[in-house]
Design a protein around this motif. Structure first.
Motif, PDB file in Angstrom:
ATOM      1  N   ARG A 230      47.587  69.500  25.163  1.00  0.00           N
ATOM      2  CA  ARG A 230      47.236  69.787  23.766  1.00  0.00           C
ATOM      3  C   ARG A 230      47.687  68.683  22.815  1.00  0.00           C
ATOM      4  O   ARG A 230      47.269  68.660  21.659  1.00  0.00           O
ATOM      5  CB  ARG A 230      47.862  71.111  23.328  1.00  0.00           C
ATOM      6  CG  ARG A 230      47.137  72.309  23.864  1.00  0.00           C
ATOM      7  CD  ARG A 230      47.620  73.595  23.230  1.00  0.00           C
ATOM      8  NE  ARG A 230      47.242  74.705  24.067  1.00  0.00           N
ATOM      9  CZ  ARG A 230      48.081  75.392  24.841  1.00  0.00           C
ATOM     10  NH1 ARG A 230      49.353  75.095  24.857  1.00  0.00           N
ATOM     11  NH2 ARG A 230      47.649  76.375  25.587  1.00  0.00           N
ATOM     12  N   SER A 231      48.538  67.786  23.281  1.00  0.00           N
ATOM     13  CA  SER A 231      49.060  66.744  22.391  1.00  0.00           C
ATOM     14  C   SER A 231      48.161  65.514  22.319  1.00  0.00           C
ATOM     15  O   SER A 231      48.494  64.566  21.616  1.00  0.00           O
ATOM     16  CB  SER A 231      50.472  66.337  22.832  1.00  0.00           C
ATOM     17  OG  SER A 231      50.418  65.760  24.121  1.00  0.00           O
ATOM     18  N   PHE A 232      47.028  65.506  23.023  1.00  0.00           N
ATOM     19  CA  PHE A 232      46.081  64.392  22.897  1.00  0.00           C
ATOM     20  C   PHE A 232      45.464  64.403  21.510  1.00  0.00           C
ATOM     21  O   PHE A 232      45.152  65.463  20.966  1.00  0.00           O
ATOM     22  CB  PHE A 232      44.963  64.497  23.951  1.00  0.00           C
ATOM     23  CG  PHE A 232      45.360  64.008  25.304  1.00  0.00           C
ATOM     24  CD1 PHE A 232      45.496  62.652  25.558  1.00  0.00           C
ATOM     25  CD2 PHE A 232      45.595  64.900  26.331  1.00  0.00           C
ATOM     26  CE1 PHE A 232      45.851  62.202  26.813  1.00  0.00           C
ATOM     27  CE2 PHE A 232      45.959  64.456  27.592  1.00  0.00           C
ATOM     28  CZ  PHE A 232      46.084  63.106  27.831  1.00  0.00           C
ATOM     29  N   GLN A 233      45.262  63.213  20.942  1.00  0.00           N
ATOM     30  CA  GLN A 233      44.690  63.112  19.604  1.00  0.00           C
ATOM     31  C   GLN A 233      43.181  63.342  19.615  1.00  0.00           C
ATOM     32  O   GLN A 233      42.643  63.992  18.737  1.00  0.00           O
ATOM     33  CB  GLN A 233      44.982  61.724  19.021  1.00  0.00           C
ATOM     34  CG  GLN A 233      46.457  61.419  18.857  1.00  0.00           C
ATOM     35  CD  GLN A 233      47.107  62.318  17.833  1.00  0.00           C
ATOM     36  OE1 GLN A 233      46.533  62.579  16.780  1.00  0.00           O
ATOM     37  NE2 GLN A 233      48.296  62.800  18.128  1.00  0.00           N
TER      38      GLN A 233
ATOM     39  N   VAL B 295      51.736  61.705  34.077  1.00  0.00           N
ATOM     40  CA  VAL B 295      50.558  60.910  33.692  1.00  0.00           C
ATOM     41  C   VAL B 295      49.990  61.429  32.371  1.00  0.00           C
ATOM     42  O   VAL B 295      49.665  60.648  31.467  1.00  0.00           O
ATOM     43  CB  VAL B 295      49.487  60.960  34.811  1.00  0.00           C
ATOM     44  CG1 VAL B 295      48.173  60.374  34.330  1.00  0.00           C
ATOM     45  CG2 VAL B 295      49.980  60.241  36.045  1.00  0.00           C
ATOM     46  N   ILE B 296      49.898  62.750  32.244  1.00  0.00           N
ATOM     47  CA  ILE B 296      49.368  63.341  31.002  1.00  0.00           C
ATOM     48  C   ILE B 296      50.256  62.974  29.829  1.00  0.00           C
ATOM     49  O   ILE B 296      49.770  62.600  28.750  1.00  0.00           O
ATOM     50  CB  ILE B 296      49.244  64.877  31.138  1.00  0.00           C
ATOM     51  CG1 ILE B 296      48.130  65.232  32.117  1.00  0.00           C
ATOM     52  CG2 ILE B 296      48.978  65.526  29.796  1.00  0.00           C
ATOM     53  CD1 ILE B 296      48.061  66.707  32.446  1.00  0.00           C
ATOM     54  N   ARG B 297      51.570  63.040  30.017  1.00  0.00           N
ATOM     55  CA  ARG B 297      52.493  62.697  28.914  1.00  0.00           C
ATOM     56  C   ARG B 297      52.359  61.233  28.505  1.00  0.00           C
ATOM     57  O   ARG B 297      52.361  60.908  27.315  1.00  0.00           O
ATOM     58  CB  ARG B 297      53.923  63.014  29.324  1.00  0.00           C
ATOM     59  CG  ARG B 297      54.210  64.492  29.322  1.00  0.00           C
ATOM     60  CD  ARG B 297      55.622  64.785  29.719  1.00  0.00           C
ATOM     61  NE  ARG B 297      55.899  66.208  29.646  1.00  0.00           N
ATOM     62  CZ  ARG B 297      56.895  66.807  30.267  1.00  0.00           C
ATOM     63  NH1 ARG B 297      57.723  66.113  31.025  1.00  0.00           N
ATOM     64  NH2 ARG B 297      57.077  68.094  30.137  1.00  0.00           N
ATOM     65  N   ARG B 298      52.250  60.340  29.507  1.00  0.00           N
ATOM     66  CA  ARG B 298      52.087  58.921  29.187  1.00  0.00           C
ATOM     67  C   ARG B 298      50.776  58.673  28.453  1.00  0.00           C
ATOM     68  O   ARG B 298      50.741  57.949  27.448  1.00  0.00           O
ATOM     69  CB  ARG B 298      52.129  58.081  30.471  1.00  0.00           C
ATOM     70  CG  ARG B 298      53.515  57.846  31.006  1.00  0.00           C
ATOM     71  CD  ARG B 298      53.527  56.712  32.007  1.00  0.00           C
ATOM     72  NE  ARG B 298      52.624  56.936  33.133  1.00  0.00           N
ATOM     73  CZ  ARG B 298      52.952  57.528  34.272  1.00  0.00           C
ATOM     74  NH1 ARG B 298      54.182  57.982  34.438  1.00  0.00           N
ATOM     75  NH2 ARG B 298      52.075  57.677  35.237  1.00  0.00           N
TER      76      ARG B 298
ATOM     77  N   ALA C 166      49.063  60.790  26.678  1.00  0.00           N
ATOM     78  CA  ALA C 166      49.116  61.383  25.337  1.00  0.00           C
ATOM     79  C   ALA C 166      49.882  60.473  24.381  1.00  0.00           C
ATOM     80  O   ALA C 166      49.511  60.331  23.207  1.00  0.00           O
ATOM     81  CB  ALA C 166      49.755  62.758  25.398  1.00  0.00           C
ATOM     82  N   ALA C 167      50.947  59.837  24.885  1.00  0.00           N
ATOM     83  CA  ALA C 167      51.698  58.906  24.040  1.00  0.00           C
ATOM     84  C   ALA C 167      50.836  57.696  23.667  1.00  0.00           C
ATOM     85  O   ALA C 167      50.849  57.237  22.517  1.00  0.00           O
ATOM     86  CB  ALA C 167      52.966  58.454  24.763  1.00  0.00           C
TER      87      ALA C 167
END
Length: 159
Positions: free
Chosen positions: A79-82, A123-126, A128-129
């Motif tokens: 959900r943190s993807f822009q 991978v998702i966290r990276r 998203a950052a």
């Protein structure tokens, strides 16, 4: 829709062989259809539970607290993807993979799936950052609608 008051079931007719002969009163085609609706007897031994006409896979394996925690973390990180498109893709993929692996029995396969899931979470966290560092220049149609609806709501609110 179901009504609020439960309806009484009509009385069931007796289903069985006739008194005089050994044959059933059901015609052959109806009997074949009724037998086809019945799940195979070995289904219960293979982890299927039978409720009415439908067969459901019994929940095992992936319902462990570790798997649920991983699932929630992956949804939260997705959900943190822009970007709307990337965000909806990541959410859909997480749900699909967990549904696909829901019937894994406890053991090595489950451990391997959880390990793969934790790697994918990183991978998702990276990603998203990175998406937060480089936001897209163009917003999606749905995000524009949502922003306009929020602006109209703020304008219409009495102060």
């Amino acid at each position: 829709r179901r009504s609020a008051t439960p309806r009484a079931r009509p009385p069931q007719r007796k289903r069985g062989p006739r008194r005089g002969g050994g044959r059933s009163w059901w015609p052959r085609a109806q009997r074949a259809r009724a037998e086809a609706r019945q799940p195979p007897r070995r289904a219960a031994a293979e982890g299927w539970s039978c409720r009415g006409r439908r067969r459901h896979r019994r929940g095992r394996g992936m319902s462990s607290p570790q798997a649920l925690s991983l699932f929630r973390s992956m949804l939260r990180a997705s959900r943190s993807f822009q970007d709307y498109n990337v965000r909806s893709f990541a959410l859909r993929r997480v749900r699909e993979e967990f549904r696909r692996n829901a019937s894994l029995p406890p053991g090595d396969d489950l451990r391997a799936a959880l390990l793969f899931g934790t790697q994918q979470l990183e991978v998702i966290r990276r990603q998203a950052a990175i998406s937060a560092m480089y936001p897209s220049q163009q917003e999606s149609v749905l995000e524009a609608r949502r922003r306009l609806a929020a602006a109209r709501k703020d304008d219409a609110a009495p102060e």
